[in-house]
Design a protein around this motif. Sequence first.
Motif, mmCIF file in Angstrom:
data_model
loop_
_atom_site.group_PDB
_atom_site.id
_atom_site.type_symbol
_atom_site.label_atom_id
_atom_site.label_comp_id
_atom_site.label_asym_id
_atom_site.label_seq_id
_atom_site.Cartn_x
_atom_site.Cartn_y
_atom_site.Cartn_z
ATOM 1 N N THR A 1 0.897 -1.197 -0.075
ATOM 2 C CA THR A 1 0.051 -0.089 0.028
ATOM 3 C C THR A 1 0.628 1.225 -0.084
ATOM 4 O OG1 THR A 1 -0.139 0.040 2.507
ATOM 5 C CG2 THR A 1 -1.701 -1.164 1.297
ATOM 6 N N SER A 2 2.062 1.222 0.113
ATOM 7 C CA SER A 2 3.147 2.513 0.302
ATOM 8 C C SER A 2 3.623 2.802 -1.026
ATOM 9 C CB SER A 2 4.045 2.399 1.217
ATOM 10 O OG SER A 2 5.132 1.203 0.754
ATOM 11 N N ASP A 3 4.293 3.865 -1.305
ATOM 12 C CA ASP A 3 5.057 4.124 -2.329
ATOM 13 C C ASP A 3 6.339 3.499 -2.318
ATOM 14 O OD1 ASP A 3 2.936 5.922 -3.317
ATOM 15 O OD2 ASP A 3 3.890 7.753 -2.091
ATOM 16 N N TYR A 4 6.505 2.470 -1.874
ATOM 17 C CA TYR A 4 7.844 1.828 -1.797
ATOM 18 C C TYR A 4 7.626 0.918 -3.318
ATOM 19 C CZ TYR A 4 11.190 -2.043 -0.559
ATOM 20 O OH TYR A 4 12.275 -3.096 -0.587
ATOM 21 N N TYR A 5 8.335 1.251 -4.279
ATOM 22 C CA TYR A 5 8.574 0.716 -5.444
ATOM 23 C C TYR A 5 9.737 -0.062 -5.728
ATOM 24 C CZ TYR A 5 4.671 3.838 -6.636
ATOM 25 O OH TYR A 5 3.428 4.450 -6.788
ATOM 26 N N ALA A 6 9.665 -1.267 -4.990
ATOM 27 C CA ALA A 6 10.712 -2.233 -5.352
ATOM 28 C C ALA A 6 11.999 -1.623 -5.372
ATOM 29 C CB ALA A 6 10.455 -2.917 -6.567
ATOM 30 N N ASP A 7 12.679 -0.926 -4.286
ATOM 31 C CA ASP A 7 13.793 -0.356 -3.923
ATOM 32 C C ASP A 7 14.313 1.161 -4.913
ATOM 33 O OD1 ASP A 7 14.800 -2.312 -2.720
ATOM 34 O OD2 ASP A 7 15.027 -3.574 -4.538
ATOM 35 N N CYS A 8 13.020 1.737 -5.358
ATOM 36 C CA CYS A 8 13.113 3.137 -6.039
ATOM 37 C C CYS A 8 13.737 4.124 -4.905
ATOM 38 C CB CYS A 8 11.691 3.548 -6.438
ATOM 39 S SG CYS A 8 11.882 4.990 -7.516
ATOM 40 N N LEU A 9 14.675 4.757 -5.163
ATOM 41 C CA LEU A 9 15.099 5.779 -4.248
ATOM 42 C C LEU A 9 14.624 7.245 -4.212
ATOM 43 C CD1 LEU A 9 19.026 4.534 -4.765
ATOM 44 C CD2 LEU A 9 17.557 4.064 -2.954
ATOM 45 N N SER B 1 7.459 -9.147 -6.323
ATOM 46 C CA SER B 1 7.155 -7.893 -6.762
ATOM 47 C C SER B 1 7.839 -7.648 -8.034
ATOM 48 C CB SER B 1 8.119 -6.876 -5.927
ATOM 49 O OG SER B 1 7.633 -6.734 -4.449
ATOM 50 N N ASP B 2 7.059 -7.028 -8.941
ATOM 51 C CA ASP B 2 7.384 -6.714 -10.240
ATOM 52 C C ASP B 2 7.174 -5.158 -10.378
ATOM 53 O OD1 ASP B 2 7.992 -7.075 -13.069
ATOM 54 O OD2 ASP B 2 5.885 -6.817 -13.486
ATOM 55 N N TRP B 3 8.366 -4.449 -10.967
ATOM 56 C CA TRP B 3 8.285 -2.972 -10.852
ATOM 57 C C TRP B 3 8.697 -2.541 -12.312
ATOM 58 C CZ3 TRP B 3 13.206 -0.063 -9.400
ATOM 59 C CH2 TRP B 3 12.901 1.399 -9.863
ATOM 60 N N GLU B 4 7.805 -1.664 -13.186
ATOM 61 C CA GLU B 4 8.183 -1.116 -14.336
ATOM 62 C C GLU B 4 8.300 0.301 -14.059
ATOM 63 O OE1 GLU B 4 5.004 -1.775 -17.297
ATOM 64 O OE2 GLU B 4 4.957 -4.068 -16.724
ATOM 65 N N ARG B 5 9.813 0.648 -14.524
ATOM 66 C CA ARG B 5 10.397 2.014 -13.858
ATOM 67 C C ARG B 5 9.738 3.060 -14.790
ATOM 68 N NH1 ARG B 5 16.609 2.537 -15.428
ATOM 69 N NH2 ARG B 5 16.429 4.060 -13.888
ATOM 70 N N THR B 6 9.986 4.385 -14.412
ATOM 71 C CA THR B 6 9.714 5.450 -15.282
ATOM 72 C C THR B 6 11.170 6.353 -15.454
ATOM 73 O OG1 THR B 6 9.397 6.827 -13.345
ATOM 74 C CG2 THR B 6 7.523 5.717 -14.601
ATOM 75 N N PRO B 7 11.249 7.207 -16.322
ATOM 76 C CA PRO B 7 12.435 7.976 -16.592
ATOM 77 C C PRO B 7 13.021 8.576 -15.015
ATOM 78 C CG PRO B 7 11.000 8.310 -18.500
ATOM 79 C CD PRO B 7 10.359 7.628 -17.437
ATOM 80 N N SER B 8 12.144 8.954 -14.191
ATOM 81 C CA SER B 8 12.447 9.483 -13.014
ATOM 82 C C SER B 8 12.810 8.637 -11.852
ATOM 83 C CB SER B 8 11.342 10.475 -12.447
ATOM 84 O OG SER B 8 10.406 9.774 -12.101
ATOM 85 N N CYS B 9 12.744 7.457 -12.114
ATOM 86 C CA CYS B 9 12.862 6.303 -11.223
ATOM 87 C C CYS B 9 14.476 6.056 -10.913
ATOM 88 C CB CYS B 9 12.369 4.912 -11.518
ATOM 89 S SG CYS B 9 10.588 5.066 -11.245
ATOM 90 N N ALA B 10 14.858 5.458 -9.918
ATOM 91 C CA ALA B 10 16.271 5.265 -9.664
ATOM 92 C C ALA B 10 16.369 4.044 -8.483
ATOM 93 C CB ALA B 10 17.297 6.588 -8.980
ATOM 94 N N SER B 11 17.368 3.451 -8.708
ATOM 95 C CA SER B 11 17.492 2.176 -7.635
ATOM 96 C C SER B 11 18.944 1.519 -7.854
ATOM 97 C CB SER B 11 16.566 0.928 -8.096
ATOM 98 O OG SER B 11 16.949 0.321 -9.180
ATOM 99 N N ALA C 1 26.970 8.025 -8.080
ATOM 100 C CA ALA C 1 25.726 7.946 -8.480
ATOM 101 C C ALA C 1 24.697 7.570 -7.552
ATOM 102 C CB ALA C 1 25.410 7.262 -9.799
ATOM 103 N N LEU C 2 24.931 6.641 -6.698
ATOM 104 C CA LEU C 2 24.283 6.184 -5.596
ATOM 105 C C LEU C 2 24.041 7.186 -4.509
ATOM 106 C CD1 LEU C 2 22.524 3.762 -4.483
ATOM 107 C CD2 LEU C 2 24.735 2.870 -3.515
ATOM 108 N N GLU C 3 25.126 7.784 -4.103
ATOM 109 C CA GLU C 3 25.115 8.805 -2.931
ATOM 110 C C GLU C 3 24.106 9.981 -3.699
ATOM 111 O OE1 GLU C 3 28.384 11.456 -0.240
ATOM 112 O OE2 GLU C 3 29.022 10.432 -2.030
ATOM 113 N N VAL C 4 24.074 10.360 -4.772
ATOM 114 C CA VAL C 4 23.317 11.449 -5.186
ATOM 115 C C VAL C 4 21.721 10.995 -4.969
ATOM 116 C CG1 VAL C 4 22.667 12.822 -7.406
ATOM 117 C CG2 VAL C 4 25.004 12.399 -6.670
#
Length: 249
Positions: free
Chosen positions: A63-71, A96-106, A148-151
């Motif tokens: 139920t949350s905005d937790y998108y499979a490790d989206c940062l 879990s199955d996650w389809e990312r968008t251009p703004s997603c990061a993981s 990149a991960l730190e950013v």
Amino acid sequence: MRELVFALEYESGCNRVADALANHPGARVRSLSLHATAEQLWRVDHATGTPEALDAIEDAFLTSDYYADCLVTEDCGATQTTHILDRMDDTLVLYSDWERTPSCASVPHIARDHLGDGVLFETRHEGRHYTWRLIHSGEGDVAAFFDALEVAVGDCAQMEMLRTTEMTASVGGVDERQNRLSPDQEAALQAAVEHGYYESPREVDVGELAEHLGVPRSTLTYRLRRAEEHLAKQHVAGEKSPEETPATR
């Protein structure tokens, strides 16, 4: 092949799974399988804990905005589906199955960008600490990956490097990993011994020791637990002898 192991320590309110685990000490989530392509990520996770803890973990996934490790700290518009594969009193298995968008990061997608294809991922989540173990070819740019991960993580989490080492075959054919504690784990263990944490009765509790070291209590507890686990496994492995055989009558 090289191994990278690091941990993210999430601040309160930044990750619903981390919040659920922090509210239920002893509960854990570990990955059974994790795969990522440029546009998608899917994983199977195994959670253990009390029924109340598993309820909170399940709710965080569903139920949350937790998108499979989206940062991304705000809703990135990704589409995620989560299914309960198994549920018992003390275990929960989720797909879990996650389809990312251009703004997603993981972590997996940043790893693909800087370490190349074929990276293997293993995760363990307890409290606010999310430990990642990556196995990669060794040909990528590790420094650029961590930059990149730190950013991407920003102010939501603190990053702690645990080890980075070459994977080599030992005599027994088993991968030989870094045989030392991380500097932070070493410092925590040394301080615990010097200040009487392991005396009986204890001369200092974990809260006092954490205050002395200037780190959060949860961080010190995590470092000591990982150090103790490492030393215990080393001891047991050292006690085993391939020449020993069960006694026969």
